[in-house]
Write a protein that holds these residues in place. Structure first.
Motif, PDB file in Angstrom:
ATOM      1  N   PHE A 248      53.817  41.651  37.962  1.00 45.86           N
ATOM      2  CA  PHE A 248      52.900  41.600  36.816  1.00 45.86           C
ATOM      3  C   PHE A 248      52.430  40.170  36.564  1.00 45.86           C
ATOM      4  N   PHE A 249      53.371  39.235  36.487  1.00 43.99           N
ATOM      5  CA  PHE A 249      53.002  37.843  36.234  1.00 43.99           C
ATOM      6  C   PHE A 249      52.221  37.263  37.417  1.00 43.99           C
ATOM      7  N   GLY A 250      52.613  37.662  38.633  1.00 46.15           N
ATOM      8  CA  GLY A 250      51.890  37.203  39.812  1.00 46.15           C
ATOM      9  C   GLY A 250      50.445  37.687  39.812  1.00 46.15           C
ATOM     10  N   ALA A 251      50.241  38.934  39.346  1.00 49.30           N
ATOM     11  CA  ALA A 251      48.876  39.467  39.267  1.00 49.30           C
ATOM     12  C   ALA A 251      48.047  38.664  38.267  1.00 49.30           C
ATOM     13  N   LEU A 252      48.656  38.273  37.154  1.00 49.99           N
ATOM     14  CA  LEU A 252      47.935  37.450  36.173  1.00 49.99           C
ATOM     15  C   LEU A 252      47.531  36.108  36.776  1.00 49.99           C
ATOM     16  N   VAL A 253      48.471  35.466  37.495  1.00 46.23           N
ATOM     17  CA  VAL A 253      48.160  34.180  38.133  1.00 46.23           C
ATOM     18  C   VAL A 253      47.070  34.357  39.182  1.00 46.23           C
ATOM     19  N   GLY A 254      47.200  35.410  39.995  1.00 42.59           N
ATOM     20  CA  GLY A 254      46.223  35.645  41.054  1.00 42.59           C
ATOM     21  C   GLY A 254      44.824  35.894  40.522  1.00 42.59           C
ATOM     22  N   MET A 255      44.720  36.706  39.452  1.00 43.98           N
ATOM     23  CA  MET A 255      43.401  37.062  38.927  1.00 43.98           C
ATOM     24  C   MET A 255      42.763  35.924  38.140  1.00 43.98           C
ATOM     25  N   PHE A 256      43.540  35.299  37.255  1.00 46.94           N
ATOM     26  CA  PHE A 256      42.939  34.338  36.320  1.00 46.94           C
ATOM     27  C   PHE A 256      42.899  32.905  36.854  1.00 46.94           C
ATOM     28  N   ILE A 257      43.749  32.591  37.831  1.00 43.43           N
ATOM     29  CA  ILE A 257      43.741  31.238  38.392  1.00 43.43           C
ATOM     30  C   ILE A 257      42.983  31.188  39.714  1.00 43.43           C
ATOM     31  N   PHE A 258      43.182  32.199  40.565  1.00 48.44           N
ATOM     32  CA  PHE A 258      42.581  32.170  41.903  1.00 48.44           C
ATOM     33  C   PHE A 258      41.450  33.176  42.087  1.00 48.44           C
ATOM     34  N   GLY A 259      41.132  33.937  41.036  1.00 43.50           N
ATOM     35  CA  GLY A 259      40.012  34.871  41.113  1.00 43.50           C
ATOM     36  C   GLY A 259      40.233  36.023  42.061  1.00 43.50           C
ATOM     37  N   GLU A 260      41.474  36.428  42.261  1.00 40.73           N
ATOM     38  CA  GLU A 260      41.776  37.555  43.150  1.00 40.73           C
ATOM     39  C   GLU A 260      41.407  38.871  42.472  1.00 40.73           C
ATOM     40  N   ASP A 261      41.119  39.871  43.296  1.00 40.94           N
ATOM     41  CA  ASP A 261      40.794  41.209  42.794  1.00 40.94           C
ATOM     42  C   ASP A 261      42.020  42.106  42.862  1.00 40.94           C
ATOM     43  N   LEU A 262      42.155  42.953  41.861  1.00 34.86           N
ATOM     44  CA  LEU A 262      43.240  43.936  41.836  1.00 34.86           C
ATOM     45  C   LEU A 262      42.646  45.289  42.183  1.00 34.86           C
ATOM     46  N   HIS A 263      42.838  45.737  43.419  1.00 30.89           N
ATOM     47  CA  HIS A 263      42.224  46.970  43.901  1.00 30.89           C
ATOM     48  C   HIS A 263      43.069  48.184  43.519  1.00 30.89           C
ATOM     49  N   LEU A 264      42.400  49.322  43.412  1.00 28.71           N
ATOM     50  CA  LEU A 264      43.069  50.549  42.986  1.00 28.71           C
ATOM     51  C   LEU A 264      44.181  50.952  43.943  1.00 28.71           C
ATOM     52  N   ASN A 265      43.957  50.799  45.242  1.00 32.78           N
ATOM     53  CA  ASN A 265      44.996  51.201  46.209  1.00 32.78           C
ATOM     54  C   ASN A 265      46.253  50.343  46.047  1.00 32.78           C
ATOM     55  N   VAL A 266      46.080  49.080  45.648  1.00 36.41           N
ATOM     56  CA  VAL A 266      47.237  48.206  45.423  1.00 36.41           C
ATOM     57  C   VAL A 266      48.007  48.659  44.185  1.00 36.41           C
ATOM     58  N   VAL A 267      47.283  49.020  43.126  1.00 36.75           N
ATOM     59  CA  VAL A 267      47.933  49.498  41.901  1.00 36.75           C
ATOM     60  C   VAL A 267      48.710  50.776  42.175  1.00 36.75           C
ATOM     61  N   ILE A 268      48.076  51.727  42.864  1.00 36.30           N
ATOM     62  CA  ILE A 268      48.739  53.005  43.157  1.00 36.30           C
ATOM     63  C   ILE A 268      49.937  52.791  44.072  1.00 36.30           C
ATOM     64  N   GLY A 269      49.733  52.031  45.143  1.00 34.23           N
ATOM     65  CA  GLY A 269      50.812  51.796  46.093  1.00 34.23           C
ATOM     66  C   GLY A 269      51.977  51.059  45.474  1.00 34.23           C
ATOM     67  N   ALA A 270      51.687  50.030  44.669  1.00 37.16           N
ATOM     68  CA  ALA A 270      52.754  49.263  44.020  1.00 37.16           C
ATOM     69  C   ALA A 270      53.526  50.131  43.038  1.00 37.16           C
ATOM     70  N   THR A 271      52.827  51.027  42.335  1.00 39.66           N
ATOM     71  CA  THR A 271      53.503  51.941  41.405  1.00 39.66           C
ATOM     72  C   THR A 271      54.472  52.851  42.147  1.00 39.66           C
TER      73      THR A 271
END
Length: 288
Positions: A248-271
């Protein structure tokens, strides 16, 4: 152990995951600018100084802490973790933090799968089923056979396998050595291995990046200190599920600091992977 101690251990684990997520972000930045081996080497120099300082404060000093009944295995553990860190940091540089962490969180499933052949533990059909479901989740994340699949996805998978073996070796050496001894060998052996590998790739760093490097090293020492405190406060089985907060915290760093995208397949797979991992942790606790 009191309920209050367990609650404090859980909050400390969540704080630890936040510190490690920030550390991952710093590692990604530095690995994008400089050789990964050099970055990890400097990080281990500070880490080894930290563990040596802690060992010196123990009864009997460094000599007592360094004494091991399984020295070769301890050295192998330390070397293995240092290589795993390099592979993981390379994953950050090639895949980004979100995708790398989403795949890496499969390591508890690998620990469960390998606990039988390595430690002789019994793994029942329920945990094997959860392991299978978890790896379906990994496949959802990396999408093999689809155009977007990247061979770089093998980096976090490799890191997860290495970290799983490291975790199982931790269990094994705990039968013979104290946690202080294992921690000492983890830091010092890692520093030796990374110095031998990384010194050849030394390159000048800009003053701002030295500042980020210093923050990375301080964050690493703080994270390991907090982790020690976590396991002093609560049982591992009670706090381990909260280690998934690092994603969760890594996703925040990735999205807001490095502009990474959070794709649906990653959310489903990680869940799916997290759910399977939590189930294996629960079954392990029930068996114990």
């Amino acid at each position: 152990m009191t309920q209050q101690n367990t609650k404090l251990g859980i909050w400390l684990m969540i704080l630890t995951t936040a510190v490690f997520a920030i550390q991952d972000g710093l590692s990604r930045h530095l690995a994008g600018e400089y050789n990964t081996l050099m970055v990890v080497m400097i990080r281990y120099w500070f880490f080894s100084a930290f563990v040596i300082a802690m060992a010196a404060r123990k009864t009997g000093g460094i000599r007592a802490v360094a004494r091991s009944r399984k020295p070769v295995l301890q050295m192998f553990r330390g070397a293995l973790l240092s290589v795993e860190v390099c592979v993981m940091v390379a994953g950050f540089a090639y895949l980004g933090i979100i995708n790398t962490q989403a795949i890496f969180i499969a390591y508890p499933l690998l620990i469960a799968a390998l606990s039988g052949p390595i430690l002789g533990e019994q793994v029942g059909w329920r945990r094997w089923s959860a392991i299978g479901v978890g790896f379906v989740g990994v496949m959802i994340i990396i999408q093999p056979g689809v155009g977007v699949f990247s061979p770089a996805a093998l980096l976090p998978l490799t890191a997860a396998a290495m970290f799983a073996i490291y975790g199982l070796l931790n269990r094994y050496v705990a039968r013979y050595d104290s946690s202080a001894t294992s921690f000492f060998w983890t830091g010092t052996m890692g520093a030796v291995v990374m110095t031998l590998a990384g010194i050849w790739f030394w390159e000048p760093m800009s003053p701002p990046d030295w500042g980020w490097m210093a923050l990375l090293c301080v964050g690493g020492m703080l994270g390991h200190y907090l982790l020690i405190r976590v396991y002093e406060m609560a049982e591992a089985s009670a706090v381990q599920p909260f280690a998934y907060f690092q994603l969760f915290f890594g996703a925040l760093v990735g999205m807001f600091i490095f502009g990474e995208d959070l794709h649906l397949n990653v959310v489903i797979g990680a869940t799916v992977v997290i759910s399977a991992g939590l189930f294996t942790l629960w079954r392990e606790r029930q068996k114990r």
